[in-house]
Design a protein around this motif. Structure first.
Motif, PDB file in Angstrom:
ATOM      1  N   TRP A  36       0.753  -1.513  -0.226  1.00 17.80           N
ATOM      2  CA  TRP A  36       0.444  -0.147   0.019  1.00 17.80           C
ATOM      3  C   TRP A  36       1.336   1.460  -0.582  1.00 17.80           C
ATOM      4  CZ3 TRP A  36      -0.079   4.052   3.397  1.00 17.80           C
ATOM      5  CH2 TRP A  36      -0.970   4.935   3.884  1.00 17.80           C
ATOM      6  N   GLY A  91      -3.882 -11.607   7.352  1.00 18.43           N
ATOM      7  CA  GLY A  91      -2.566 -10.475   7.787  1.00 18.43           C
ATOM      8  C   GLY A  91      -2.790  -9.483   9.005  1.00 18.43           C
ATOM      9  N   ALA A  92      -4.319  -9.059   9.612  1.00 21.86           N
ATOM     10  CA  ALA A  92      -4.383  -8.285  10.447  1.00 21.86           C
ATOM     11  C   ALA A  92      -3.852  -9.338  12.178  1.00 21.86           C
ATOM     12  CB  ALA A  92      -4.987  -7.731  11.051  1.00 21.86           C
TER      13      ALA A  92
HETATM   14  C1  LIG Z   1      -3.136   3.128   6.557  1.00 18.30           C
HETATM   15  C2  LIG Z   1      -2.621   1.738   7.435  1.00 18.30           C
HETATM   16  C3  LIG Z   1      -3.674   1.743   8.865  1.00 18.30           C
HETATM   17  C4  LIG Z   1      -2.929   0.992   9.244  1.00 18.30           C
HETATM   18  N1  LIG Z   1      -3.339   1.088  11.036  1.00 18.30           N
HETATM   19  C5  LIG Z   1      -2.495  -0.098  11.812  1.00 18.30           C
HETATM   20  C6  LIG Z   1      -3.739  -0.133  12.769  1.00 18.30           C
HETATM   21  O1  LIG Z   1      -4.583   0.855  13.594  1.00 18.30           O
HETATM   22  N2  LIG Z   1      -3.555  -1.153  14.131  1.00 18.30           N
HETATM   23  C7  LIG Z   1      -2.314  -2.160  13.478  1.00 18.30           C
HETATM   24  O2  LIG Z   1      -2.068  -2.800  14.552  1.00 18.30           O
HETATM   25  N3  LIG Z   1      -1.749  -1.893  12.107  1.00 18.30           N
HETATM   26  C8  LIG Z   1      -1.865  -1.141  11.782  1.00 18.30           C
HETATM   27  N4  LIG Z   1      -1.558  -0.907  10.056  1.00 18.30           N
HETATM   28  C9  LIG Z   1      -0.781  -2.173  10.084  1.00 18.30           C
HETATM   29  C10 LIG Z   1      -1.499  -3.534   9.575  1.00 18.30           C
HETATM   30  O3  LIG Z   1      -2.654  -3.923  10.024  1.00 18.30           O
HETATM   31  C11 LIG Z   1      -1.121  -4.897   9.427  1.00 18.30           C
HETATM   32  O4  LIG Z   1       0.557  -4.322   8.532  1.00 18.30           O
HETATM   33  C12 LIG Z   1      -1.577  -6.019   8.628  1.00 18.30           C
HETATM   34  O5  LIG Z   1      -0.963  -6.915   8.742  1.00 18.30           O
HETATM   35  C13 LIG Z   1      -2.059  -6.127   7.668  1.00 18.30           C
HETATM   36  O6  LIG Z   1      -2.249  -5.943   6.549  1.00 18.30           O
HETATM   37  P1  LIG Z   1      -2.873  -6.911   5.639  1.00 18.30           P
HETATM   38  O7  LIG Z   1      -4.228  -7.817   4.992  1.00 18.30           O
HETATM   39  O8  LIG Z   1      -2.279  -5.977   4.466  1.00 18.30           O
HETATM   40  O9  LIG Z   1      -1.984  -8.054   5.510  1.00 18.30           O
HETATM   41  P2  LIG Z   1      -0.263  -7.729   4.615  1.00 18.30           P
HETATM   42  O10 LIG Z   1       0.901  -6.803   4.949  1.00 18.30           O
HETATM   43  O11 LIG Z   1      -0.383  -8.613   3.056  1.00 18.30           O
HETATM   44  O12 LIG Z   1       0.576  -9.179   4.941  1.00 18.30           O
HETATM   45  C14 LIG Z   1       0.994  -9.502   6.945  1.00 18.30           C
HETATM   46  C15 LIG Z   1       1.873 -10.659   7.330  1.00 18.30           C
HETATM   47  O13 LIG Z   1       0.671 -11.904   7.229  1.00 18.30           O
HETATM   48  C16 LIG Z   1       1.392 -12.654   6.734  1.00 18.30           C
HETATM   49  N5  LIG Z   1      -0.698 -13.408   5.903  1.00 18.30           N
HETATM   50  C17 LIG Z   1      -1.285 -13.333   4.871  1.00 18.30           C
HETATM   51  N6  LIG Z   1      -2.377 -13.830   4.113  1.00 18.30           N
HETATM   52  C18 LIG Z   1      -2.104 -14.929   5.355  1.00 18.30           C
HETATM   53  C19 LIG Z   1      -2.290 -16.597   5.428  1.00 18.30           C
HETATM   54  N7  LIG Z   1      -3.364 -16.419   4.631  1.00 18.30           N
HETATM   55  N8  LIG Z   1      -1.922 -17.171   6.150  1.00 18.30           N
HETATM   56  C20 LIG Z   1      -0.557 -16.934   6.864  1.00 18.30           C
HETATM   57  N9  LIG Z   1      -0.274 -15.573   6.352  1.00 18.30           N
HETATM   58  C21 LIG Z   1      -0.945 -14.823   6.266  1.00 18.30           C
HETATM   59  C22 LIG Z   1       2.032 -12.344   5.651  1.00 18.30           C
HETATM   60  O14 LIG Z   1       2.595 -13.013   4.759  1.00 18.30           O
HETATM   61  C23 LIG Z   1       2.570 -11.118   6.079  1.00 18.30           C
HETATM   62  O15 LIG Z   1       3.625 -11.312   6.400  1.00 18.30           O
HETATM   63  C24 LIG Z   1      -1.638  -0.396   9.250  1.00 18.30           C
HETATM   64  C25 LIG Z   1      -1.411  -0.190   8.173  1.00 18.30           C
HETATM   65  C26 LIG Z   1      -1.936   0.801   6.840  1.00 18.30           C
HETATM   66  C27 LIG Z   1      -1.503   0.731   6.242  1.00 18.30           C
END
Ligand SMILES: Cc1cc2nc3c(=O)[nH]c(=O)nc-3n(C[C@H](O)[C@H](O)[C@H](O)COP(=O)(O)OP(=O)(O)OC[C@H]3O[C@@H](n4cnc5c(N)ncnc54)[C@H](O)[C@@H]3O)c2cc1C
Length: 439
Positions: free
Chosen positions: A19, A124-125
């Motif tokens: 992102w 991911g979260a």
């Molecule tokens: C604008 C913004 C706001 C945010 N706000 C917050 C917040 O308020 N609080 C907070 O804590 N974080 C926050 N974040 C960070 C975000 O929540 C984390 O980085 C989260 O991991 C992102 O989820 P995603 O689905 O995009 O996962 P990705 O970033 O795509 O992946 C994260 C991890 O999950 C793993 N993963 C994905 N799918 C699977 C699966 N099926 N099995 C096993 N592993 C998997 C990936 O390999 C990677 O290690 C924010 C990020 C942004 C850009």
């Protein structure tokens, strides 16, 4: 469930980017299996390794990046099963939190807490211990009651508190290093409304009452506006009252407004202080009632880079004060608000909140701006206070430093080696984090 796709940054000419656009990769293969059979086929084909699962790409660290196979589990999304009596639901790993919130709401259930946004996937979260704020609420990983995980051989294994508790505690914050999460059972609660109050206050007053505000409010956090001397407080409390009208949100315009004030006062910080002081004094705040998931998370459209550390409660606000003093003395380019939150402790092996509650301090930089100060200025302060980095946000730590921060680091690694002997899911970045050479 409404089919809401994760906002996975599009693959252009074979390139994947996150992102924030600060991470990219050129995987040999990009897969989007339609079901667990197709996923198993992919895993058994050793489809070029390393296989890395990607959610919505909202991590700032290269956790998803691979030259092998990038897998999106967005076809494995949706509500699988609900237990109303226990207030739990089993959800597909690729479910986007916003879609899940909407669907659960229709069944009178809700997440107990959420972070600032809700466009991440569930898996991911969970994988990075995504958190919101609230002294009584753990991160999302701590709400995981059971998991289904496809491991290197293609088998699906399950874990819960009753069945393989160590595996559950490893899978709760896995970094995608153990295998592919296909489903998770999440602790929820009956759907609820929140009374939201937003107000601005001199930062000294906020710091003096922060502990009391965390104790008083279900969810409390504050954002400090650099060079303003003021913070914005946000509090949420449960209410039986009905939702009230809410003015359109303009967080993005406000952020860009802060940027243009910064741009116009780079050489005159005292002029910036005067402008911001006046603006903050005029801030009208907010006082509304709404559905929990609609108030807890908001859209974030201004791209930025972020570092966030989770600090032991004792001393965390002192670190915040040192950080502000250093930023205002040394970095006139910093304009993004500094966010301060609290999260309850848990017992997941790699949870930054493992063992005790923590206060999280997050610093941000506009995506086109330098963020070297994260590492030279903020990170040493966070580390000296015993902080643990958010797994999905920028930090400089590797296995040596991380193993000293996590009492069960080696236990996690032992489980990972047992589940993934060939290192199918091990990218160079994960090897650096976990302490092994790349597969
Ligand atoms: C604008 C913004 C706001 C945010 N706000 C917050 C917040 O308020 N609080 C907070 O804590 N974080 C926050 N974040 C960070 C975000 O929540 C984390 O980085 C989260 O991991 C992102 O989820 P995603 O689905 O995009 O996962 P990705 O970033 O795509 O992946 C994260 C991890 O999950 C793993 N993963 C994905 N799918 C699977 C699966 N099926 N099995 C096993 N592993 C998997 C990936 O390999 C990677 O290690 C924010 C990020 C942004 C850009």
């Amino acid at each position: 469930m409404s089919h809401e796709l994760p906002v996975l940054a599009p693959l252009r000419h074979g390139e994947w980017a996150n992102w924030a656009r600060n991470q990219s990769a050129h995987p040999q293969r990009m897969a989007r299996p339609r079901d667990t059979d197709a996923l198993r086929e992919l895993v058994r084909s050793h489809a070029p390794a390393p296989i890395r699962p990607a959610g919505s790409g909202h991590s700032f660290t290269p956790l998803c990046a691979t030259t092998g196979t990038l897998v999106s589990l967005d076809e494995l999304s949706g509500l699988v099963e609900i237990d109303h009596a226990a207030a739990t639901a089993r959800l597909g790993a690729g479910t986007v939190l916003k879609a899940a919130s909407r669907e659960l709401d229709a069944r009178a259930l809700a997440f107990r807490n959420l972070g600032d946004i809700n466009v991440q996937t569930l898996a991911g979260a969970i994988a990075t211990a995504t958190h919101g704020t609230g002294a009584r609420f753990g991160c999302l990983s701590s709400e995981v009651r059971a998991v289904r995980l496809m491991v290197a051989g293609g088998d699906i294994i399950t874990a819960s508190r009753d069945q393989d508790e160590p595996l559950l505690r490893a899978a709760q914050v896995s970094l995608g290093a153990l295998g592919l999460l296909t489903e998770a059972e999440i602790q929820l609660m009956p759907a609820y409304n929140l009374h939201r109050r937003v107000w601005s206050q001199p930062i000294g007053d906020i710091l003096a009452s922060a502990e009391a505000l965390w104790a008083k409010h279900r969810n409390f956090e504050f954002f400090y506006i650099p060079f303003s001397g003021h913070g914005i407080c946000i509090a949420h409390d449960e209410t039986d009252a009905a939702p009230t009208p809410r003015a359109p949100q303009n967080d993005d315009e406000e952020t860009m407004g802060l940027k243009s004030i910064r741009d116009g006062t780079m050489q005159d910080v005292s002029a910036r202080r005067a402008i911001l002081h006046k603006a903050m004094a005029q801030n009208e705040g907010e006082d509304v009632v709404g559905v929990s998931w609609q108030l807890l998370a908001s859209p974030r459209n201004v791209p930025f880079k972020e570092m966030e550390y989770h600090l032991p409660l004792d001393g965390a606000l002192g670190v915040f004060e040192q950080l502000v003093a250093r930023v205002e003395a040394e970095r006139p380019d910093v304009f993004f608000p500094i966010e301060v939150r609290m999260t309850a402790g848990d017992d997941a092996m790699l949870s930054p909140f493992q063992g005790a509650p923590r206060i999280s301090i997050a610093v941000h930089a506009y995506f086109e701006d330098d963020h070297d100060w994260f590492f030279s200025l903020a990170e040493p302060l966070f580390r000296a206070a015993g902080g643990r980095p958010h797994w999905g946000k920028l930090h400089s730590l590797g296995a040596r430093e991380l193993s000293a921060l996590y009492p069960e680091f080696e236990h996690f690694n032992a489980i990972r080696r047992e589940l993934d002997p060939p290192g199918l899911f091990r990218s160079p970045y994960l090897a650096q984090l976990l302490g092994e050479t790349p597969a």
